[in-house]
Design a protein around this motif. Sequence first.
Motif, short mmCIF file in Angstrom:
data_model
loop_
_atom_site.label_atom_id
_atom_site.label_comp_id
_atom_site.label_asym_id
_atom_site.label_seq_id
_atom_site.Cartn_x
_atom_site.Cartn_y
_atom_site.Cartn_z
N ARG A 131 0.79 -1.13 -0.21
CA ARG A 131 0.15 -0.11 -0.26
C ARG A 131 1.15 0.98 -0.57
NH1 ARG A 131 -5.30 0.36 1.27
NH2 ARG A 131 -5.49 -1.72 0.55
N VAL A 132 -0.16 2.08 -0.97
CA VAL A 132 0.92 3.72 -0.49
C VAL A 132 0.01 4.72 -0.28
CG1 VAL A 132 2.27 5.25 -2.34
CG2 VAL A 132 2.24 2.30 -2.75
N ILE A 133 0.64 5.58 1.12
CA ILE A 133 -0.24 6.18 0.82
C ILE A 133 0.18 7.79 0.93
CG2 ILE A 133 -0.45 7.79 3.22
CD1 ILE A 133 -0.79 4.96 5.19
N CYS A 134 -0.51 8.34 0.40
CA CYS A 134 -0.53 9.31 -0.20
C CYS A 134 -1.07 11.16 0.42
CB CYS A 134 -0.72 9.80 -1.92
SG CYS A 134 0.37 8.59 -3.02
N PRO A 135 -0.93 11.90 0.27
CA PRO A 135 -1.54 12.88 1.57
C PRO A 135 -2.54 13.29 0.70
CG PRO A 135 1.06 13.82 0.48
CD PRO A 135 0.77 12.97 0.05
N THR A 136 -2.60 13.71 -0.93
CA THR A 136 -3.78 14.05 -1.32
C THR A 136 -3.89 12.92 -3.05
OG1 THR A 136 -2.78 15.49 -2.33
CG2 THR A 136 -3.14 16.32 -0.93
N ALA A 137 -5.22 13.37 -3.13
CA ALA A 137 -5.30 12.54 -4.51
C ALA A 137 -4.41 13.40 -6.11
CB ALA A 137 -7.14 13.15 -4.70
N ALA A 138 -3.88 14.92 -5.74
CA ALA A 138 -3.57 15.07 -6.55
C ALA A 138 -2.23 14.55 -6.32
CB ALA A 138 -2.98 16.13 -6.68
N VAL A 139 -1.78 13.39 -5.43
CA VAL A 139 -0.04 13.73 -5.10
C VAL A 139 -0.69 11.59 -6.05
CG1 VAL A 139 1.44 12.55 -4.00
CG2 VAL A 139 1.11 14.54 -3.77
N ASP A 170 5.00 23.66 -7.04
CA ASP A 170 4.42 22.24 -7.26
C ASP A 170 4.39 21.74 -5.22
OD1 ASP A 170 3.90 19.83 -7.66
OD2 ASP A 170 5.03 19.39 -9.26
N GLU A 171 3.57 21.25 -4.97
CA GLU A 171 3.48 20.68 -3.59
C GLU A 171 2.34 19.07 -3.81
OE1 GLU A 171 4.18 21.73 -0.99
OE2 GLU A 171 5.44 23.24 -1.15
N ALA A 201 -2.35 33.38 1.41
CA ALA A 201 -2.02 33.50 -0.29
C ALA A 201 -1.33 32.10 -1.08
CB ALA A 201 -1.48 35.31 -0.46
N ALA A 202 -1.67 31.95 -2.14
CA ALA A 202 -1.03 30.72 -2.18
C ALA A 202 -1.17 30.40 -3.88
CB ALA A 202 -0.99 29.44 -1.61
N CYS A 203 -0.13 29.63 -4.47
CA CYS A 203 0.19 29.15 -5.81
C CYS A 203 -1.13 28.77 -5.85
CB CYS A 203 1.46 29.08 -6.60
SG CYS A 203 1.87 30.74 -6.54
N ASP A 204 -1.34 28.28 -7.20
CA ASP A 204 -2.68 27.68 -7.29
C ASP A 204 -2.09 26.21 -8.38
OD1 ASP A 204 -5.50 26.67 -8.51
OD2 ASP A 204 -5.48 28.04 -9.38
N VAL A 205 -2.30 24.94 -7.31
CA VAL A 205 -1.51 24.08 -8.16
C VAL A 205 -2.60 23.32 -7.28
CG1 VAL A 205 1.06 24.85 -8.44
CG2 VAL A 205 -0.04 23.98 -5.82
N PRO A 206 -2.42 21.25 -7.84
CA PRO A 206 -3.82 21.04 -7.99
C PRO A 206 -4.06 20.79 -5.83
CG PRO A 206 -2.58 20.38 -9.76
CD PRO A 206 -1.95 21.61 -9.31
N ALA A 207 -2.53 20.02 -5.77
CA ALA A 207 -2.90 19.83 -4.20
C ALA A 207 -2.74 20.64 -3.76
CB ALA A 207 -1.12 19.30 -4.07
N LEU A 208 -2.54 22.20 -3.43
CA LEU A 208 -3.49 23.17 -1.84
C LEU A 208 -4.80 23.39 -3.01
CD1 LEU A 208 -0.20 25.99 -2.37
CD2 LEU A 208 -0.64 24.13 -0.59
N ARG A 209 -5.41 23.56 -4.10
CA ARG A 209 -6.33 23.63 -4.12
C ARG A 209 -7.35 22.98 -3.35
NH1 ARG A 209 -6.70 22.44 -9.68
NH2 ARG A 209 -5.03 23.85 -9.99
#
Length: 323
Positions: free
Chosen positions: A100-108, A233-234, A251-259
Amino acid sequence: MRVAFDTRGAGDPRGIGRYIRCLHEALLATAQDDDVVVETHRPRRVDVFHSPWIDGANVRAGVPQVVTLHDVVPLKRRSEYLRTGMRFRLRYLAVERAQRVICPTAAVAHDVVERLDVPLERISVIGEAPAPAMRPRPADEVAAVRERYGLPDEFLVWVGGMERPDPRKRVAELAATPRELPLVLVGPAREWAHALCDSTDAGAPLILTGHVSDDELAAIYTAAHALVFASDDEGFGLPTVEALACGTPVAACDVPALREVLDGRATLVPVDDLPALVAAAHAAARPAPAPPAWSWEDAARATWDVYREIAEVRPARPPRRPR
């Protein structure tokens, strides 16, 4: 159930170290009567081995293995991250073989499916959370950190490691972006980062604090006008939820994980527009939205569920090579 948990990275001042420390404590707090967590990277006489960072992933764990993969940035940006040796390839091979691989977001998780030979059904998305110390701090603690680190009445804050330049963090570009308020960089730093204080023409001072304790970090968040997060990229963006937990706008850059993580709780701007990012941080106002309703105890319970699900799945032996 006996779980071997690799805590060797707990001393890392970056987000990986915080993940290991917070998850380990929460696993102990949420364990059932017959659950045991053994701190080791050499799994023996255990039901599951969990490597919470890729550096501990084992090609031949001998027991069902869980690996937390925080991002796959080195695979996405090979020209900027030159870790291409045999050890680097073996670590990703270990990830591919993990039960099993655990990822912190669906983006990862999406990146892992795309970049590695790991099917989606072997991936679990388990989010991270602010550490318990991340909460608004009283005036006396805020005054103490102002005096200790020479912080002005109003400032923007950035949090992260500065031991070496990280292309995706864009610290030098952020430091050089014109701004009205001073920018405070918090985290362990080497000479290249200190040199930014002398070379910046941004119009407002740049201040480096070096490494700070969790209590000091919470007080700095509390004192800051806003967190400015310039990464392009995050995997998760832990400082953003830490800041929100302390009542500080983001205030952050609009990348998939942060969104995905922030879900409307921050001002997101295009990745290629740092002046707009700084302007959004200047325009931020309190009260900041509350962070996502997810704790490290929630993450630990979800992780225990993963352990129980794979405990009976014995890892397949790699095929023997011909002599």
